[in-house]
Design a protein around this motif. Structure first.
Motif, mmCIF file in Angstrom:
data_model
loop_
_atom_site.group_PDB
_atom_site.id
_atom_site.type_symbol
_atom_site.label_atom_id
_atom_site.label_comp_id
_atom_site.label_asym_id
_atom_site.label_seq_id
_atom_site.Cartn_x
_atom_site.Cartn_y
_atom_site.Cartn_z
ATOM 1 N N ASP A 52 -109.672 -54.822 -23.744
ATOM 2 C CA ASP A 52 -109.867 -56.126 -24.369
ATOM 3 C C ASP A 52 -111.359 -56.365 -24.574
ATOM 4 N N GLN B 127 -116.790 -54.471 -31.794
ATOM 5 C CA GLN B 127 -115.666 -54.641 -30.874
ATOM 6 C C GLN B 127 -114.926 -55.946 -31.125
ATOM 7 N N THR B 128 -115.688 -56.998 -31.399
ATOM 8 C CA THR B 128 -115.083 -58.294 -31.689
ATOM 9 C C THR B 128 -116.134 -59.179 -32.341
#
Length: 140
Positions: free
Chosen positions: A118, A76-77
């Motif tokens: 996010d 995801q990040t």
């Protein structure tokens, strides 16, 4: 110092004793690699946050991706960290008795992909949840 947050589809039942094996192996391997992290089970998904040397995390992701208890691993990040967020944890487990990401972000109850607008929301959730749980037996 580097971090990575990924999601994967859990291919084991929520009450499967294999969760204990995941933790035992992770604690041993993470300690040897200088990696800390925590794993959260959310319905049919795992969410895991890892931090440590970039080379160690780069080594772990393909290993986890090939683990038959995980499916559809999606980073995801990830990125660099100025300072660790988790201190000296080896691995923490956040299970069904933890705060619910689905409730917090009003995610649908279906077993589709775990999607958030996010990925930073996942990090905030994981750190808040782990910090809350830090003094329990689930955290090592």
């Amino acid at each position: 110092m580097h971090f990575c947050l990924y999601t994967s589809r859990a291919r084991i039942a929520p009450d499967d004793p294999a969760h204990a094996d995941i933790l035992a192996v992770a604690r041993r391997n993470n300690a040897a690699l200088g990696v800390t992290g925590f794993l959260h089970r959310e319905g049919g998904h795992f969410i895991q946050y890892l931090e440590g040397p970039k080379a160690a995390i780069d080594h772990l992701l393909p290993v986890i991706s090939c683990d038959p208890r995980h499916g559809d691993l999606t980073v995801q990040t990830s990125g660099a960290l100025d300072a660790p967020r988790l201190g000296d944890w080896q691995i923490a487990w956040l299970g069904d008795d933890a705060l619910s990401l689905g409730d917090l972000l009003a995610l649908p109850d279906d077993d589709g992909p775990l999607q958030v607008d996010d990925p930073f929301d996942l990090i905030v959730f994981m750190i808040a949840n782990a910090s809350f749980r830090r003094g329990t037996s689930h955290v090592a």
